[in-house]
Design a protein around this motif. Sequence first.
Motif, PDB file in Angstrom:
ATOM      1  N   MET A   1       0.812  -1.201   0.000  1.00 19.93           N
ATOM      2  CA  MET A   1       0.000   0.000   0.000  1.00 19.93           C
ATOM      3  C   MET A   1       0.857   1.268   0.000  1.00 19.93           C
ATOM      4  N   ASP A   2       2.034   1.218   0.642  1.00 19.19           N
ATOM      5  CA  ASP A   2       2.922   2.385   0.645  1.00 19.19           C
ATOM      6  C   ASP A   2       3.387   2.710  -0.767  1.00 19.19           C
ATOM      7  N   MET A   3       3.569   1.683  -1.618  1.00 22.40           N
ATOM      8  CA  MET A   3       4.001   1.918  -2.996  1.00 22.40           C
ATOM      9  C   MET A   3       2.947   2.712  -3.755  1.00 22.40           C
ATOM     10  N   ILE A   4       1.674   2.383  -3.526  1.00 25.57           N
ATOM     11  CA  ILE A   4       0.595   3.109  -4.194  1.00 25.57           C
ATOM     12  C   ILE A   4       0.525   4.540  -3.678  1.00 25.57           C
ATOM     13  N   ALA A   5       0.636   4.709  -2.369  1.00 21.75           N
ATOM     14  CA  ALA A   5       0.621   6.052  -1.783  1.00 21.75           C
ATOM     15  C   ALA A   5       1.766   6.899  -2.338  1.00 21.75           C
ATOM     16  N   ASP A   6       2.959   6.306  -2.447  1.00 22.36           N
ATOM     17  CA  ASP A   6       4.114   7.024  -2.973  1.00 22.36           C
ATOM     18  C   ASP A   6       3.901   7.406  -4.440  1.00 22.36           C
ATOM     19  N   TYR A   7       3.269   6.521  -5.195  1.00 17.28           N
ATOM     20  CA  TYR A   7       3.017   6.811  -6.608  1.00 17.28           C
ATOM     21  C   TYR A   7       2.005   7.941  -6.755  1.00 17.28           C
ATOM     22  N   LEU A   8       0.954   7.908  -5.935  1.00 18.16           N
ATOM     23  CA  LEU A   8      -0.046   8.975  -5.968  1.00 18.16           C
ATOM     24  C   LEU A   8       0.593  10.340  -5.705  1.00 18.16           C
ATOM     25  N   ALA A   9       1.554  10.365  -4.790  1.00 18.05           N
ATOM     26  CA  ALA A   9       2.203  11.619  -4.417  1.00 18.05           C
ATOM     27  C   ALA A   9       3.038  12.200  -5.551  1.00 18.05           C
ATOM     28  N   GLN A  10       3.311  11.403  -6.598  1.00 19.83           N
ATOM     29  CA  GLN A  10       4.131  11.861  -7.724  1.00 19.83           C
ATOM     30  C   GLN A  10       3.290  12.269  -8.934  1.00 19.83           C
ATOM     31  N   LEU A  11       1.959  12.305  -8.751  1.00 15.32           N
ATOM     32  CA  LEU A  11       1.064  12.669  -9.851  1.00 15.32           C
ATOM     33  C   LEU A  11       0.607  14.119  -9.700  1.00 15.32           C
ATOM     34  N   PRO A  12       0.338  14.795 -10.827  1.00 15.83           N
ATOM     35  CA  PRO A  12       0.689  14.410 -12.191  1.00 15.83           C
ATOM     36  C   PRO A  12       2.205  14.405 -12.378  1.00 15.83           C
TER      37      PRO A  12
ATOM     38  N   VAL B   1      -1.639  10.835   1.336  1.00  9.93           N
ATOM     39  CA  VAL B   1      -1.588  10.772   2.808  1.00  9.93           C
ATOM     40  C   VAL B   1      -2.783  10.004   3.340  1.00  9.93           C
ATOM     41  N   PHE B   2      -3.967  10.294   2.835  1.00 10.06           N
ATOM     42  CA  PHE B   2      -5.175   9.622   3.295  1.00 10.06           C
ATOM     43  C   PHE B   2      -5.139   8.131   2.965  1.00 10.06           C
ATOM     44  N   TRP B   3      -4.624   7.797   1.785  1.00  3.41           N
ATOM     45  CA  TRP B   3      -4.519   6.388   1.384  1.00  3.41           C
ATOM     46  C   TRP B   3      -3.626   5.636   2.368  1.00  3.41           C
ATOM     47  N   LYS B   4      -2.472   6.212   2.658  1.00  9.32           N
ATOM     48  CA  LYS B   4      -1.518   5.557   3.555  1.00  9.32           C
ATOM     49  C   LYS B   4      -2.070   5.460   4.978  1.00  9.32           C
ATOM     50  N   GLU B   5      -2.650   6.544   5.477  1.00 14.91           N
ATOM     51  CA  GLU B   5      -3.139   6.560   6.848  1.00 14.91           C
ATOM     52  C   GLU B   5      -4.345   5.643   7.043  1.00 14.91           C
TER      53      GLU B   5
ATOM     54  N   MET C   1      -9.703   2.533  -4.562  1.00 16.47           N
ATOM     55  CA  MET C   1      -9.504   1.249  -3.881  1.00 16.47           C
ATOM     56  C   MET C   1     -10.335   0.155  -4.548  1.00 16.47           C
ATOM     57  N   GLY C   2     -11.546   0.511  -4.995  1.00 18.08           N
ATOM     58  CA  GLY C   2     -12.363  -0.443  -5.726  1.00 18.08           C
ATOM     59  C   GLY C   2     -11.722  -0.832  -7.042  1.00 18.08           C
TER      60      GLY C   2
ATOM     61  N   PHE D   1      -1.012   1.508 -11.808  1.00 13.94           N
ATOM     62  CA  PHE D   1      -0.233   2.737 -11.904  1.00 13.94           C
ATOM     63  C   PHE D   1      -0.530   3.467 -13.215  1.00 13.94           C
ATOM     64  N   ALA D   2      -0.645   2.705 -14.306  1.00 14.58           N
ATOM     65  CA  ALA D   2      -0.933   3.309 -15.611  1.00 14.58           C
ATOM     66  C   ALA D   2      -2.297   3.977 -15.608  1.00 14.58           C
ATOM     67  N   PHE D   3      -3.286   3.337 -14.970  1.00 10.93           N
ATOM     68  CA  PHE D   3      -4.626   3.919 -14.883  1.00 10.93           C
ATOM     69  C   PHE D   3      -4.611   5.205 -14.053  1.00 10.93           C
ATOM     70  N   LEU D   4      -3.846   5.196 -12.956  1.00 11.90           N
ATOM     71  CA  LEU D   4      -3.738   6.397 -12.119  1.00 11.90           C
ATOM     72  C   LEU D   4      -3.096   7.547 -12.893  1.00 11.90           C
ATOM     73  N   GLU D   5      -2.050   7.241 -13.645  1.00  8.78           N
ATOM     74  CA  GLU D   5      -1.362   8.282 -14.403  1.00  8.78           C
ATOM     75  C   GLU D   5      -2.272   8.858 -15.481  1.00  8.78           C
ATOM     76  N   GLU D   6      -3.037   7.991 -16.149  1.00  6.58           N
ATOM     77  CA  GLU D   6      -3.957   8.459 -17.180  1.00  6.58           C
ATOM     78  C   GLU D   6      -5.015   9.387 -16.588  1.00  6.58           C
ATOM     79  N   GLU D   7      -5.505   9.045 -15.394  1.00  3.55           N
ATOM     80  CA  GLU D   7      -6.519   9.874 -14.758  1.00  3.55           C
ATOM     81  C   GLU D   7      -5.960  11.248 -14.410  1.00  3.55           C
ATOM     82  N   ALA D   8      -4.729  11.285 -13.922  1.00  2.94           N
ATOM     83  CA  ALA D   8      -4.093  12.563 -13.602  1.00  2.94           C
ATOM     84  C   ALA D   8      -3.856  13.385 -14.871  1.00  2.94           C
ATOM     85  N   GLU D   9      -3.493  12.713 -15.960  1.00  2.00           N
ATOM     86  CA  GLU D   9      -3.308  13.409 -17.234  1.00  2.00           C
ATOM     87  C   GLU D   9      -4.622  14.004 -17.722  1.00  2.00           C
TER      88      GLU D   9
END
Length: 263
Positions: A1-12, A41-45, A79-80, A115-123
Amino acid sequence: MDMIADYLAQLPSDRLLSQAKTDEQRIEWLRLRLNYGLLSVFWKESYSIQHNPFDIIADNKQINAHICEHYQRWMNYLMGLWKLVQVVEQQFREKCLKANLPFKYPFQSPLEMFFAFLEEEAEDEFLPCLQNHYEKSLPKIKEMINSGKKSHLVENPNGTTKLVLEEQRNSIEIKKYKLLEKRHFVKERRWYFLFITFCRIESKSNRRIKENFDTLMTAFYEFHNHIGTSIRKRKSATWQKSYSYAWKKGAKVSAGKGGSYSA
């Protein structure tokens, strides 16, 4: 889960920032980076403590409760999506490889796909500001949310919703939704929509996929319904109301009170 939180923090991505030519475009990138940083932060916490961080922040009036609810619903949707990707990615990959598609399957794992889906959404959120002319009409967004819900979900008499199978979908609402969607999104999210279409088809015969897909779509429209509520919410001491706006050659132009741009 920390990997996802860290990735979110780098978007966009920083790559998108390098495409910004004006201060307003750079400010838009920073605004989105802060949004994703807070979501991170919320994802990680949410995975590390028993208390809900959204409730704690709202109770202390650090952030408007309506904004906390926005992040909560956004996180529930993601999360879903993450759960669905874990359940379906291997089967989806096998199907794509057997289909001999004219383009290479790019994902090596469920996490890489997510990760690819998250990046596309931020784009999708940032790219409009790079357009020579892009209008964002909040009433049209609300219309798209309502149309999308009608074409994907049906409401039961007890107030719950269930996923609509392909043969049950309202063709008029589908057509309206896709037209609005095409005008609203700048980036073509090919793999995301292929994946969602695959899940919808497999939901007819695979109970596990159907349960997870139903959960995702419900969370998706709960999130977007809340966005629709935000559009209607009145300005207050703790809430800055949004209005329709347009990007014109790197400058953000507000439609102002009572005005809107045609999407």
